[in-house]
Scaffold this motif. Structure first.
Motif, PDB file in Angstrom:
ATOM      1  N   LEU A 145       1.271 -43.873 -12.031  1.00 43.47           N
ATOM      2  CA  LEU A 145       0.056 -44.163 -11.258  1.00 43.47           C
ATOM      3  C   LEU A 145      -0.424 -45.599 -11.415  1.00 43.47           C
ATOM      4  O   LEU A 145      -1.260 -46.066 -10.642  1.00 43.47           O
ATOM      5  N   LEU A 146       0.083 -46.319 -12.409  1.00 39.29           N
ATOM      6  CA  LEU A 146      -0.499 -47.643 -12.673  1.00 39.29           C
ATOM      7  C   LEU A 146      -0.188 -48.652 -11.561  1.00 39.29           C
ATOM      8  O   LEU A 146      -1.049 -49.454 -11.200  1.00 39.29           O
ATOM      9  N   VAL A 147       1.025 -48.611 -11.019  1.00 43.54           N
ATOM     10  CA  VAL A 147       1.346 -49.549  -9.928  1.00 43.54           C
ATOM     11  C   VAL A 147       0.437 -49.323  -8.708  1.00 43.54           C
ATOM     12  O   VAL A 147      -0.187 -50.266  -8.226  1.00 43.54           O
TER      13      VAL A 147
ATOM     14  N   LEU B 145      -4.047 -43.940  -2.957  1.00 42.87           N
ATOM     15  CA  LEU B 145      -3.749 -43.337  -4.263  1.00 42.87           C
ATOM     16  C   LEU B 145      -3.393 -41.855  -4.176  1.00 42.87           C
ATOM     17  O   LEU B 145      -2.864 -41.291  -5.138  1.00 42.87           O
ATOM     18  N   LEU B 146      -3.652 -41.225  -3.036  1.00 42.52           N
ATOM     19  CA  LEU B 146      -3.465 -39.770  -2.995  1.00 42.52           C
ATOM     20  C   LEU B 146      -1.987 -39.366  -3.066  1.00 42.52           C
ATOM     21  O   LEU B 146      -1.650 -38.386  -3.725  1.00 42.52           O
ATOM     22  N   VAL B 147      -1.120 -40.112  -2.401  1.00 46.59           N
ATOM     23  CA  VAL B 147       0.315 -39.773  -2.468  1.00 46.59           C
ATOM     24  C   VAL B 147       0.839 -39.871  -3.908  1.00 46.59           C
ATOM     25  O   VAL B 147       1.442 -38.919  -4.416  1.00 46.59           O
ATOM     26  N   PRO B 148       0.615 -41.004  -4.602  1.00 44.16           N
ATOM     27  CA  PRO B 148       1.090 -41.041  -5.998  1.00 44.16           C
ATOM     28  C   PRO B 148       0.461 -39.971  -6.881  1.00 44.16           C
ATOM     29  O   PRO B 148       1.142 -39.444  -7.781  1.00 44.16           O
ATOM     30  N   LEU B 149      -0.790 -39.616  -6.659  1.00 41.30           N
ATOM     31  CA  LEU B 149      -1.414 -38.561  -7.473  1.00 41.30           C
ATOM     32  C   LEU B 149      -0.728 -37.213  -7.239  1.00 41.30           C
ATOM     33  O   LEU B 149      -0.483 -36.459  -8.176  1.00 41.30           O
ATOM     34  N   VAL B 150      -0.390 -36.925  -5.968  1.00 40.92           N
ATOM     35  CA  VAL B 150       0.335 -35.680  -5.675  1.00 40.92           C
ATOM     36  C   VAL B 150       1.709 -35.718  -6.333  1.00 40.92           C
ATOM     37  O   VAL B 150       2.151 -34.740  -6.943  1.00 40.92           O
ATOM     38  N   GLU B 151       2.384 -36.877  -6.230  1.00 40.03           N
ATOM     39  CA  GLU B 151       3.741 -36.967  -6.784  1.00 40.03           C
ATOM     40  C   GLU B 151       3.740 -36.933  -8.313  1.00 40.03           C
ATOM     41  O   GLU B 151       4.735 -36.562  -8.929  1.00 40.03           O
ATOM     42  N   GLY B 153       1.947 -34.894  -9.757  1.00 43.28           N
ATOM     43  CA  GLY B 153       1.674 -33.481 -10.034  1.00 43.28           C
ATOM     44  C   GLY B 153       0.221 -33.206 -10.378  1.00 43.28           C
ATOM     45  O   GLY B 153      -0.128 -32.111 -10.801  1.00 43.28           O
ATOM     46  N   TRP B 154      -0.644 -34.203 -10.174  1.00 45.97           N
ATOM     47  CA  TRP B 154      -2.056 -34.056 -10.543  1.00 45.97           C
ATOM     48  C   TRP B 154      -2.868 -33.458  -9.380  1.00 45.97           C
ATOM     49  O   TRP B 154      -3.919 -33.976  -9.023  1.00 45.97           O
ATOM     50  N   THR B 155      -2.356 -32.371  -8.798  1.00 47.12           N
ATOM     51  CA  THR B 155      -3.045 -31.794  -7.644  1.00 47.12           C
ATOM     52  C   THR B 155      -4.270 -30.986  -8.057  1.00 47.12           C
ATOM     53  O   THR B 155      -5.059 -30.587  -7.216  1.00 47.12           O
ATOM     54  N   ASN B 156      -4.412 -30.750  -9.347  1.00 42.87           N
ATOM     55  CA  ASN B 156      -5.575 -29.979  -9.812  1.00 42.87           C
ATOM     56  C   ASN B 156      -6.177 -30.673 -11.037  1.00 42.87           C
ATOM     57  O   ASN B 156      -6.467 -30.041 -12.046  1.00 42.87           O
ATOM     58  N   HIS B 157      -6.371 -31.984 -10.915  1.00 35.36           N
ATOM     59  CA  HIS B 157      -6.723 -32.825 -12.055  1.00 35.36           C
ATOM     60  C   HIS B 157      -8.074 -33.502 -11.803  1.00 35.36           C
ATOM     61  O   HIS B 157      -8.396 -33.867 -10.671  1.00 35.36           O
ATOM     62  N   ALA B 158      -8.829 -33.688 -12.870  1.00 34.61           N
ATOM     63  CA  ALA B 158     -10.161 -34.293 -12.736  1.00 34.61           C
ATOM     64  C   ALA B 158     -10.089 -35.713 -12.171  1.00 34.61           C
ATOM     65  O   ALA B 158     -10.967 -36.128 -11.408  1.00 34.61           O
ATOM     66  N   VAL B 159      -9.044 -36.462 -12.543  1.00 34.50           N
ATOM     67  CA  VAL B 159      -8.911 -37.824 -12.012  1.00 34.50           C
ATOM     68  C   VAL B 159      -8.726 -37.784 -10.495  1.00 34.50           C
ATOM     69  O   VAL B 159      -9.328 -38.573  -9.760  1.00 34.50           O
ATOM     70  N   THR B 160      -7.915 -36.850 -10.022  1.00 33.77           N
ATOM     71  CA  THR B 160      -7.686 -36.725  -8.581  1.00 33.77           C
ATOM     72  C   THR B 160      -8.988 -36.348  -7.870  1.00 33.77           C
ATOM     73  O   THR B 160      -9.307 -36.891  -6.805  1.00 33.77           O
ATOM     74  N   ALA B 161      -9.742 -35.444  -8.462  1.00 36.39           N
ATOM     75  CA  ALA B 161     -11.034 -35.067  -7.872  1.00 36.39           C
ATOM     76  C   ALA B 161     -11.946 -36.285  -7.767  1.00 36.39           C
ATOM     77  O   ALA B 161     -12.627 -36.483  -6.754  1.00 36.39           O
ATOM     78  N   GLU B 162     -11.949 -37.101  -8.808  1.00 36.84           N
ATOM     79  CA  GLU B 162     -12.803 -38.299  -8.815  1.00 36.84           C
ATOM     80  C   GLU B 162     -12.346 -39.292  -7.745  1.00 36.84           C
ATOM     81  O   GLU B 162     -13.165 -39.884  -7.036  1.00 36.84           O
ATOM     82  N   VAL B 163     -11.034 -39.499  -7.617  1.00 36.99           N
ATOM     83  CA  VAL B 163     -10.504 -40.408  -6.601  1.00 36.99           C
ATOM     84  C   VAL B 163     -10.867 -39.888  -5.204  1.00 36.99           C
ATOM     85  O   VAL B 163     -11.323 -40.649  -4.338  1.00 36.99           O
ATOM     86  N   HIS B 191       1.500 -35.327   2.530  1.00 39.47           N
ATOM     87  CA  HIS B 191       1.242 -34.998   1.128  1.00 39.47           C
ATOM     88  C   HIS B 191      -0.121 -34.310   0.955  1.00 39.47           C
ATOM     89  O   HIS B 191      -0.336 -33.614  -0.036  1.00 39.47           O
ATOM     90  N   TYR B 192      -1.040 -34.580   1.875  1.00 37.09           N
ATOM     91  CA  TYR B 192      -2.421 -34.164   1.643  1.00 37.09           C
ATOM     92  C   TYR B 192      -2.654 -32.654   1.660  1.00 37.09           C
ATOM     93  O   TYR B 192      -3.619 -32.200   1.017  1.00 37.09           O
ATOM     94  N   PRO B 193      -1.809 -31.859   2.368  1.00 34.54           N
ATOM     95  CA  PRO B 193      -2.051 -30.408   2.298  1.00 34.54           C
ATOM     96  C   PRO B 193      -2.078 -29.876   0.867  1.00 34.54           C
ATOM     97  O   PRO B 193      -2.798 -28.922   0.585  1.00 34.54           O
ATOM     98  N   LEU B 194      -1.340 -30.527  -0.055  1.00 42.71           N
ATOM     99  CA  LEU B 194      -1.377 -30.060  -1.441  1.00 42.71           C
ATOM    100  C   LEU B 194      -2.728 -30.327  -2.107  1.00 42.71           C
ATOM    101  O   LEU B 194      -3.033 -29.767  -3.146  1.00 42.71           O
TER     102      LEU B 194
END
Lengths: 278, 278
Positions: A145-147, B145-151, B153-163, B191-194
């Motif tokens: 995620l850093l990049v 940032l949403l595509v890298p967050l999905v890739e 595997g952070w689809t249920n992660h607090a950082v993803t929710a914040e982003v 990617h966003y459906p996840l």
């Protein structure tokens, strides 16, 4: 006329290496190529990366007359240094891995070092191999995620701090559970220098002991500068000579010009579009 | 033997479209190609994307015998649909933009819709154009940032929710300051459906009124299914026929096989490596 140093990266992250080179070889001539049409290399296979990097190296040597190549890309250095050297056999090629490992060797007392990098760099275990050659044990972890966070411009953002904290927590915990006692952290990706202040601050707050942070970009520029110190490339054409930089990209130059100055620390100037095929 | 539906994406995100297609055409035969050697398209130029997508379309039609093409990639649909159609003139080509805009038209009462997508999709304004043709105003924003967050595997992660919260806050505020009164949000990236459950939940907590979320993958599968309903592709070879899926990738199939099942909702099976040149 001074010789040309070719600097190659998959994108514009390698501009952090060029920045460090400019600082040390202020009178040299540089040709920088970002293979932006095919970035990121970090998630691709060795075979694909080797093919792309070899094409790029040939462009810098054959079209731009580079007489020395700096591979300012950890992934290409890790996976394709041999393929690049084979593609341009007459020209010395310097990657970022060996200088990073050498700097870690100079810094570490415990002989255990941590490495953060992209997926492909970590999977290649190139840092582990290079560190082993220096008598060091390396524990590597990918931080995918850093990049994107750097490219989003969130280099001073709470979300980025939280992501770094999560990665470094995991890195320290996993390394320690594996019996490592690290005292040195290598930034094995050219994007990471833009996060260095944040990484140092967070590491200081969670690591049990002092941790030296090594920036492969800096280490590589030092290694290149040692090679040319006092020579034609460092000296330029005369006392008043200034560095000349030409930047090339394989895709739309807008993003390169817009984001590149953050990495280079000065305006990148006009970026020229080149077509390497593919 | 049933005809083949070719499904193309720059990576494996388009497997969310294939998943929706399999649900609606359970007896059809599919050939899916992910151009993983050259992903992501989202940060590349129109010219480069058109060249890559045309090569990929020709592979599906000429090598795999596809008689219908679904471009399961918002960026390629936005920037290269004409180039793809020109590359395979004998085969009907369906992108994800038009079905997404049509679904937004069916859902919106205020006639103002929001679109989240990659940089390249947003910069193309393809959704704005397609929505305008439906009598809708669209307000688009890139969420890189949403595509890298999905890739990751952070689809249920607090950082993803914040982003997501940061992106949606900015999207709503900017749209409203521009005089928009949106009631519909289009997910303009495969990617966003996840992230849909998280996006719906956060949107419900910050939007002043109810917001309908449209998934372009679903809308596109519906449009394709309408085309084949009761026809050869829907019916397959007999009452007991089951869908046949072959997956191809232009780079290392490991990541595709590892992450693809999350997108497809079932194991992707063996992924075959193909070389499109470049």
């Amino acid at each position: 006329m001074p010789s040309t140093i070719g600097v190659f990266d998959s994108g514009f992250g390698g501009l952090t290496v060029l920045r460090a080179l400019l600082h040390r070889l202020p009178k040299a001539r540089f040709a920088f190529l970002g293979d932006t049409a095919r970035l990121p290399y970090g998630s691709k296979s060795r075979r694909t990366i080797a093919r792309y990097a070899a094409q790029s190296a040939r462009f810098l040597v054959r079209e731009q007359g580079a007489e020395f190549l700096v591979i300012a890309c950890n992934t290409a250095s890790a996976l394709a240094l041999d393929a690049i050297q084979d593609a341009v056999p007459s020209v010395p090629v310097l990657g970022v891995i060996e200088p990073g490992a050498a700097a870690a060797h100079a810094a570490s007392k415990t002989r255990d070092v941590l490495v953060v990098a992209t997926d492909a760099t970590v999977q290649s275990h190139a840092y582990t191999t290079a560190c082993l050659a220096q008598g060091l044990r390396a524990f590597e972890m990918a931080c995918p995620l850093l990049v994107p966070l750097v490219e989003e411009g969130w280099t001073n953002h709470a979300v980025t701090a939280e992501v770094i904290r999560i990665y470094l927590d995991e890195l320290l915990a996993t390394a320690r559970s594996g019996g490592f006692t690290p005292d040195t952290l290598v930034l094995g990706c050219t994007h990471y220098p833009l996060l260095r202040p944040m990484i140092e601050q967070i590491m200081a707050s969670i690591a049990p002991a002092a941790m030296q942070v090594i920036d492969s970009a800096e280490s590589t520029a030092e290694a290149a500068a040692r090679r040319f110190d006092g020579g034609a490339m460092g000296a330029g054409t005369g006392a008043d000579a200034r560095a000349q930089v030409r930047c090339f990209a394989t895709d739309s130059v807008d993003k390169f010009e817009r984001l590149g100055s953050r990495f280079l620390g000065q305006p990148v100037g006009p970026v020229e579009l080149v077509d390497l095929g593919g």
